[in-house]
Design a protein around this motif. Structure first.
Motif, PDB file in Angstrom:
ATOM      1  N   LEU A   1      54.013  18.504  10.772  1.00 11.81           N
ATOM      2  CA  LEU A   1      53.473  19.238  11.312  1.00 11.81           C
ATOM      3  C   LEU A   1      51.888  20.295  11.781  1.00 11.81           C
ATOM      4  CD1 LEU A   1      54.000  22.457   8.631  1.00 11.81           C
ATOM      5  CD2 LEU A   1      52.755  21.374   7.109  1.00 11.81           C
ATOM      6  N   LEU A   2      50.902  19.471  11.475  1.00 10.73           N
ATOM      7  CA  LEU A   2      49.445  19.530  11.967  1.00 10.73           C
ATOM      8  C   LEU A   2      49.949  19.545  13.651  1.00 10.73           C
ATOM      9  CD1 LEU A   2      46.858  19.940  11.616  1.00 10.73           C
ATOM     10  CD2 LEU A   2      46.877  17.073  11.772  1.00 10.73           C
ATOM     11  N   PHE A   3      50.869  18.708  14.640  1.00  6.15           N
ATOM     12  CA  PHE A   3      51.496  18.903  15.112  1.00  6.15           C
ATOM     13  C   PHE A   3      52.060  20.341  15.423  1.00  6.15           C
ATOM     14  CE2 PHE A   3      53.961  18.726  19.467  1.00  6.15           C
ATOM     15  CZ  PHE A   3      52.621  18.734  20.475  1.00  6.15           C
ATOM     16  N   THR A   4      52.417  20.612  14.585  1.00  4.23           N
ATOM     17  CA  THR A   4      53.794  22.684  14.974  1.00  4.23           C
ATOM     18  C   THR A   4      52.367  23.288  14.821  1.00  4.23           C
ATOM     19  OG1 THR A   4      55.748  21.537  14.079  1.00  4.23           O
ATOM     20  CG2 THR A   4      54.853  23.935  13.823  1.00  4.23           C
ATOM     21  N   ILE A   5      51.896  23.434  14.003  1.00  2.00           N
ATOM     22  CA  ILE A   5      50.153  24.432  13.841  1.00  2.00           C
ATOM     23  C   ILE A   5      49.547  24.362  15.095  1.00  2.00           C
ATOM     24  CG2 ILE A   5      48.007  24.721  12.578  1.00  2.00           C
ATOM     25  CD1 ILE A   5      49.112  22.820  10.268  1.00  2.00           C
ATOM     26  N   GLN A   6      48.500  23.080  15.420  1.00  2.25           N
ATOM     27  CA  GLN A   6      48.372  23.041  16.869  1.00  2.25           C
ATOM     28  C   GLN A   6      49.238  23.786  18.292  1.00  2.25           C
ATOM     29  OE1 GLN A   6      45.091  22.608  16.218  1.00  2.25           O
ATOM     30  NE2 GLN A   6      44.952  20.743  14.697  1.00  2.25           N
ATOM     31  N   SER A   7      49.927  23.121  17.300  1.00  2.65           N
ATOM     32  CA  SER A   7      51.090  24.493  19.343  1.00  2.65           C
ATOM     33  C   SER A   7      50.724  25.407  18.762  1.00  2.65           C
ATOM     34  CB  SER A   7      52.326  23.475  18.804  1.00  2.65           C
ATOM     35  OG  SER A   7      52.225  22.494  19.016  1.00  2.65           O
ATOM     36  N   LYS A   8      50.697  26.006  17.331  1.00  5.39           N
ATOM     37  CA  LYS A   8      50.903  27.096  17.840  1.00  5.39           C
ATOM     38  C   LYS A   8      49.407  28.289  18.039  1.00  5.39           C
ATOM     39  CE  LYS A   8      54.831  28.052  14.461  1.00  5.39           C
ATOM     40  NZ  LYS A   8      55.399  29.362  15.159  1.00  5.39           N
TER      41      LYS A   8
ATOM     42  N   ASN B   1      48.600  30.754  20.320  1.00  4.02           N
ATOM     43  CA  ASN B   1      47.931  31.782  20.283  1.00  4.02           C
ATOM     44  C   ASN B   1      46.663  32.343  20.987  1.00  4.02           C
ATOM     45  OD1 ASN B   1      50.662  32.917  18.910  1.00  4.02           O
ATOM     46  ND2 ASN B   1      49.751  32.334  17.190  1.00  4.02           N
ATOM     47  N   ASN B   2      45.926  31.153  21.890  1.00  3.64           N
ATOM     48  CA  ASN B   2      44.967  31.111  22.446  1.00  3.64           C
ATOM     49  C   ASN B   2      43.495  30.869  21.014  1.00  3.64           C
ATOM     50  OD1 ASN B   2      45.912  31.516  24.503  1.00  3.64           O
ATOM     51  ND2 ASN B   2      45.610  33.298  24.535  1.00  3.64           N
TER      52      ASN B   2
ATOM     53  N   ALA C   1      48.814  34.909  13.447  1.00  3.67           N
ATOM     54  CA  ALA C   1      47.399  34.554  12.293  1.00  3.67           C
ATOM     55  C   ALA C   1      47.941  34.095  10.807  1.00  3.67           C
ATOM     56  CB  ALA C   1      46.284  35.171  12.994  1.00  3.67           C
ATOM     57  N   ILE C   2      48.732  34.999  10.316  1.00  9.79           N
ATOM     58  CA  ILE C   2      49.029  34.663   8.876  1.00  9.79           C
ATOM     59  C   ILE C   2      49.965  34.039   8.789  1.00  9.79           C
ATOM     60  CG2 ILE C   2      50.086  36.377   6.940  1.00  9.79           C
ATOM     61  CD1 ILE C   2      49.081  38.545   8.383  1.00  9.79           C
TER      62      ILE C   2
END
Length: 1114
Positions: A181-188, A192-193, A113-114
């Motif tokens: 970058l936004l797509f990467t954030i959403q994927s992570k 992580n559910n 999350a961090i």
């Protein structure tokens, strides 16, 4: 065993091994060493040991104290009791292990999350920077202020093109990187559910796209504006070229015409000057027709000035030059025409002088006649003829004067003179002499005729004056002064006319007497007996005139006194009539029948008051007028009575007007109060009728509709309350002023206030009843909804049964139960609130207590049954979930371990420095990934120990084999990573060395190229310059050789460290060393050659200097 390793603790049964209490303390110390100081315990003090263990377990661990020290410290302790108590320890510590593992998992989740939060912060920062750049760029390119020149606009267009081709594509790439970058954030977050990330308002991709669209729109507008401005500047350049061409043509034409009009060739007589004038008029016509072409130049300059042409100063200067020359040309034309006109006027003047001399010679013969007349008519006839002659002489004299003046002007003008001034003066003197002689003859003739006429005219005028005086004396002898103002004014007007006639006649009489005296004085025709008759007639006429003047003065005084009296009478009558009319208005008893009519009357009354104030000055002026009357009129009783009547009536009118204004204000207040009371009572009647007929419904929807109507009613009542307060304020003012209808007004106020209080009480009563019904209906509706929710939850829990053997089924059931617990936690506060609501409603409505409490009792039963069902389902899933989770985690970890070993075992070697840095970064990322999985490895080991203590049947042998493979694979992975890291580091260092080698080879290539193109100069100066240049080159080469030496030393260091590329490094080091030595030797050789060449050229120069003096004498 958990107690293994503790001194004097050896557990092999559940009876005597626990008697001394050390086993219980060791079990607690194994898991919670902070609670027990085991080293202080002694086996001999069994009771103390047991008591301490039982107390710590009860107080710190929350375990029920099932045993006492006396139950265990016996010869044969009860085995089942000890087993039961030890099992409670097992259950507690197993849960504690599970919590530790869960804590590690939570830590991993928090790390993820961090990391996601950092990426989100990076996204926010990049988005903010991009949006700020977009807004800043929009503000810059939206500026429509352009350079005011074609070159400046072209430069701005070039800058705009540079922005579109260089700066904007970089920012467009940043925009694309933001989306990635936004797509990467959403994927992570999905991995992580976690719930998807939604950027802040204004930083969404859609917001960035909108801002980008605004940027492109501003960019399009900027491009269009720049192209439009470029077209405008090109048009202005064409206009400037056209302007320059036209101004050049106009300049040549103006110079030619200025030369033409500067010439003076007019001739010396009238026909020649007239011909020159016609030629000049033709020139003027030509110049006048050319003015339109000059205006074209001015229009071009004005158009460029309107368009703000950048070189407008030069254009304006050329325009002003053309206009200045055009003005000069017109001035030259005007000057030449003036000179022509002077010549023409002078020649015409000379011609007129010739004509005048001929006429004067003819007139001299007529003026020498001796006929003076025998009576007045004959003398008048001769004088008329002489007047005609004198008129002709005067006219001709004026003509001669005009001609002389015109001619003499040509002698005094400055600058151009059309003739010699002396010639002009001679001609003027001759004409003037002839005219003067003619005038003398005419004057002598007139004198003789005048003397004859004076004598005969004197006798006739004197007789006429005496007859007029006798007539006026008879008129002034009447004594009437008129009966009113108009008759007095008419008589005064007649007397004024008479006075005017007296004045005019007096002057005539004086003139006649003066003529008689003149005749006596001059002698001639008035000598001898004629003189005595003239004196007697004059004396009689003077006496008669004096009597006439005295009679006229007495008549004028009498008429003026009568005028003052009649004026006072008329003014007093007018003022009395006006005051009587005003008195009738202000004493009227009409105060209006409603508010509108009363306001109209009050407005009219204000106008009356203003008129009264204005007429106060008239009353004061009337008294002043009366005092100024003559005494015989001022003392009349009629005058005193009229003055007193006017003043008394004015005072009464003012007093009545003040009272009427107050009455009108009171009437207006009463009518306004009655209209407001009537409007309020109409509203109250309407609302009372609605409230009395309204019945509160039982259905919730109908109750809400009625409540909404009551909200509208509150707003209307607030508005009406303000009107009622205004009515009370008006009534209080009327009562304070003592209005005659105070009783009626007070009754109307009390009636309105009482009705308002009743309607307020009725509304409050209806609202209370409505609120109680609405509250009960809402309570019953909420009870039904909560009961349905509890029944639905119970059905869902009944349908939740563990029927599978995999972890997915267990986790799915656990998630459903967790969701269910969350839903129940939300429902529980609602139940408490509903219980309080039911108790309050039952207390406030005893008649409906059963209807209120029965639904809540049914909900309570459903709630208890739901909690029991949920607890049973949770207990059945706990053990199966642990095992399935452990197996799945172990399988996932082993799969990752195999994949990571494959990545760490790669034998790929980089070919470039960039590729080496990329592989090192990838390898470091692999290490970070291994570090993240280290916690999972430790958690698997901890879960294995926990599963060993479970009582359920588990496949321990298979689990041990998998765990052994896990340990071996984990250690092998760490070794492979270290080995791969060492190879990549050596490869990276090698490529860094190769980069330095390439730079060193570049230095050597430059040196070799410079040394290969050196030529020997042929003069002393060039040799000295070449030596200096070579020394600079040698200095630079030495510096570069130091750098090359550092590269060689770095290569030797790598060879000594057994780098995997040692052979290639050694080859490059040898090559660099040999090439550096060769370049140094070659540079030394060239320096020696240059020194030798300098010595040679110096010798040749000295020889040349010696030989030149020897050759020169020859």
């Amino acid at each position: 065993m958990k107690t293994a390793g503790y001194p004097e603790v050896n557990i092999h049964n559940f009876t005597t091994c626990w008697r001394d209490g050390l086993a219980f303390n060791a079990l607690i110390h194994r898991h919670r060493p902070d609670l027990i100081e085991f080293h202080k315990l002694a086996r001999s003090n069994a009771t103390h040991n047991l008591q301490q263990a039982f107390n710590v377990a009860e107080q710190s661990l929350g375990l029920t104290k099932l045993l006492d020290p006396e139950d265990v410290n016996t010869e044969n302790p009860d085995e089942k009791s000890i087993i039961t108590y030890v099992v409670s320890f097992y259950h507690y510590f197993s849960k504690m292990k599970a919590l530790i593992v869960e804590g590690k998992r939570i830590g991993k989740v928090l790390d993820n999350a961090i990391e996601a939060e950092k990426i989100i912060e990076r996204y926010e920062a990049l988005a903010s920077e991009l949006l700020e750049w977009i807004e800043k760029t929009i503000s810059i390119i939206s500026n429509q202020k352009f350079a005011n020149s074609l070159t400046g606009v072209q430069q701005q267009l070039q800058a705009f093109t540079t922005y579109c081709t260089i700066e904007k594509p970089i920012k467009f790439q940043e925009k694309g990187n933001l989306e990635v970058l936004l797509f990467t954030i959403q994927s992570k977050l999905r991995a992580n559910n976690q719930k998807p990330y939604v950027p802040h308002e204004g930083k969404l991709i859609s917001d960035i796209n909108k801002a980008w669209e605004r940027l492109e729109k501003a960019e399009h507008e900027r491009g269009v504006a720049l192209r439009t401005e470029l077209i405008r500047q090109e048009k202005l350049e064409l206009l400037a070229q056209r302007f320059d061409h036209k101004t050049t043509m106009r300049q040549a034409w103006l110079n030619e015409n200025q030369r033409l009009v500067s010439q003076d060739n007019f001739g010396y007589d009238l026909p020649a000057v007239e011909a020159a004038m016609k030629k000049h008029e033709a020139i003027e016509a030509d110049i006048s027709s050319y003015e339109e072409r000059i205006s074209v130049v001015v229009e071009l300059a004005a158009e460029m000035e309107v368009e703000n042409y950048y070189d407008i100063r030069r254009i304006s200067a050329r325009k002003e030059n053309i206009l200045g020359q055009w003005k000069l040309l017109k001035e030259l034309v005007v000057g030449r025409k003036a000179r022509l006109e002077k010549n023409l006027a002078l020649q015409k003047t000379f011609q007129e002088m010739v004509y005048m001399i001929d006429w004067m010679e003819e007139m001299q013969g007529q003026l020498l006649s001796k006929d003076f007349g025998k009576h007045l008519l004959e003398v008048d006839d001769l004088l008329q003829k002489h007047n005609l002659q004198e008129a002709d002489i005067s006219v001709q004299g004026e003509r001669v004067q005009t001609l002389n003046t015109a001619a003499l002007k040509f002698t005094t003008i400055e600058g151009y003179q059309p003739c010699d001034p002396q010639v002009i003066c001679n001609r003027v003197n001759h004409v003037s002499t002839c005219l003067e002689e003619l005038r003398q003859l005419a004057a002598k003739r007139r004198t003789e005729l005048e003397e004859s006429r004076q004598l005969w005219a004197f006798y006739e005028e004197l007789e006429e004056s005496e007859a007029w005086m006798r007539e006026k004396m008879s008129i002034l002898s009447t004594q009437t002064c008129g009966k009113d103002l108009s008759s007095v004014l008419r008589l005064l007007q007649n007397h004024k006319s008479l006075a005017g006639e007296l004045l005019s006649r007096r002057s005539l009489l004086q003139l006649t007497m003066k003529k008689g005296k003149n005749i006596l004085t001059q002698g001639g025709f008035g000598a001898g007996p004629v003189a005595i008759g003239i004196q007697e007639r004059v004396a009689e006429a003077k006496g008669e005139w004096k009597r006439l003047e005295e009679q006229a003065a007495h008549r004028l005084g009498y008429l003026q006194e009568a005028l003052e009296f009649f004026q006072f009478t008329a003014e007093s009558d007018d003022l009395l009539a006006w005051l009587q009319d005003i008195y009738r208005l202000v004493s009227s008893e009409d105060f209006g029948h409603d508010e509108y009519s009363t306001r109209s009357l009050l407005k009219k009354h204000r106008c009356v008051r203003e008129s009264l104030d204005k007429h106060r000055a008239n009353a004061v002026a009337l008294r002043k007028h009366a005092i100024a009357l003559p005494p015989q009129f001022w003392q009349l009783e009629e005058v005193q009575a009229r003055l007193g009547e006017v003043e008394q009536l004015y005072a009464e009118v003012v007093e009545v007007a003040v009272l009427r204004q107050q009455w009108l204000h009171d009437a207006l207040a009463v009518y306004h109060m009655f209209s407001e009371v009537n409007a309020c009572e109409v509203w109250i009647d309407e609302k009372e009728q609605w409230l009395n007929q309204m019945e509160v419904p039982e259905r919730l929807e109908d109750v809400e509709v009625v409540a909404h109507r009551f909200e509208s009613l509150d707003q209307e009542m607030n508005s009406l309350m303000g009107r009622i307060l205004d009515v009370n304020q008006i009534v209080q003012q009327l009562l304070d002023n003592g209005h005659p209808s105070s009783t009626e007004v007070r009754g109307c106020q009390d009636h309105l206030n009482s009705r308002w209080n009743r309607i307020v009480e009725l509304v409050e009563h209806k609202k209370d009843h409505l609120d109680s019904v609405l509250r009960i209906q809402n309570y019953l509706l909420e009870c039904a909804e909560i009961k349905c929710q509890i029944q639905d939850k119970r059905k869902a829990i009944d349908a939740t049964q563990y029927v599978g053997s995999d972890l997915g089924s267990v986790l799915a059931l656990q998630r459903r139960l967790s969701t269910m617990e969350g839903a129940l936690a939300v429902l529980e506060p609602k139940l408490l609130h509903l219980q309080q609501e039911a108790e309050e409603l039952a207390t406030s409505h005893p008649d409906k207590a059963v209807e209120v409490l029965v639904p809540f009792e049914g909900i309570s039963l459903e709630w208890e049954e739901l909690k029991r069902t949920l607890q049973g389902c949770e207990d059945s899933l706990t053990v199966a979930g642990r095992l399935q989770q452990f197996i799945q985690d172990l399988d996932s970890f082993l799969t990752w371990l195999v994949q990571t070993q494959t990545a760490a075992a790669s034998d790929e070697l980089p070919n470039t420095l960039e590729e080496a840095e990329r592989l090192i970064n990838c390898h470091a990322a692999l290490k970070e990934e291994i570090g993240r999985y280290e916690e999972d490895y430790e958690r698997l080991q901890a879960v294995n120990e926990l599963l060993e203590t479970e009582e359920a049947p588990l496949p321990y042998a298979a689990l041990q084999q998998w765990l052994q493979k896990l340990d071996v694979g984990w250690n092998k992975l760490l070794e492979m990573w270290e080995s791969r890291r060492e190879v990549l580091v050596q490869a990276h260092i090698f490529h860094l060395f190769m980069r330095d080698v390439k730079q060193a080879e570049s230095f050597l290539n430059n040196q070799e190229s410079a040394l290969a193109h050196v030529e020997l100069p042929t003069t002393v100066e060039t040799v000295e310059a070449a030596i200096k240049k070579h020394k600079d080159f040698t200095t630079t080469m030495e510096l570069n050789l130091h750098r090359i030496k550092a590269v060689i030393e770095a290569g030797e260091s790598l060879i000594s460290q057994s780098n995997i590329y040692s052979e290639r490094i050694k080859e490059r080091v040898d090559t660099l060393a040999s090439r550096g030595n060769e370049n140094r030797e070659l540079a030394q050789q060239w320096l020696s050659k240059l020194n030798d060449q300098w010595e040679l050229q110096s010798f040749l120069q000295d020889c040349h200097e010696v030989c030149v003096p020897l050759i020169c004498p020859l």
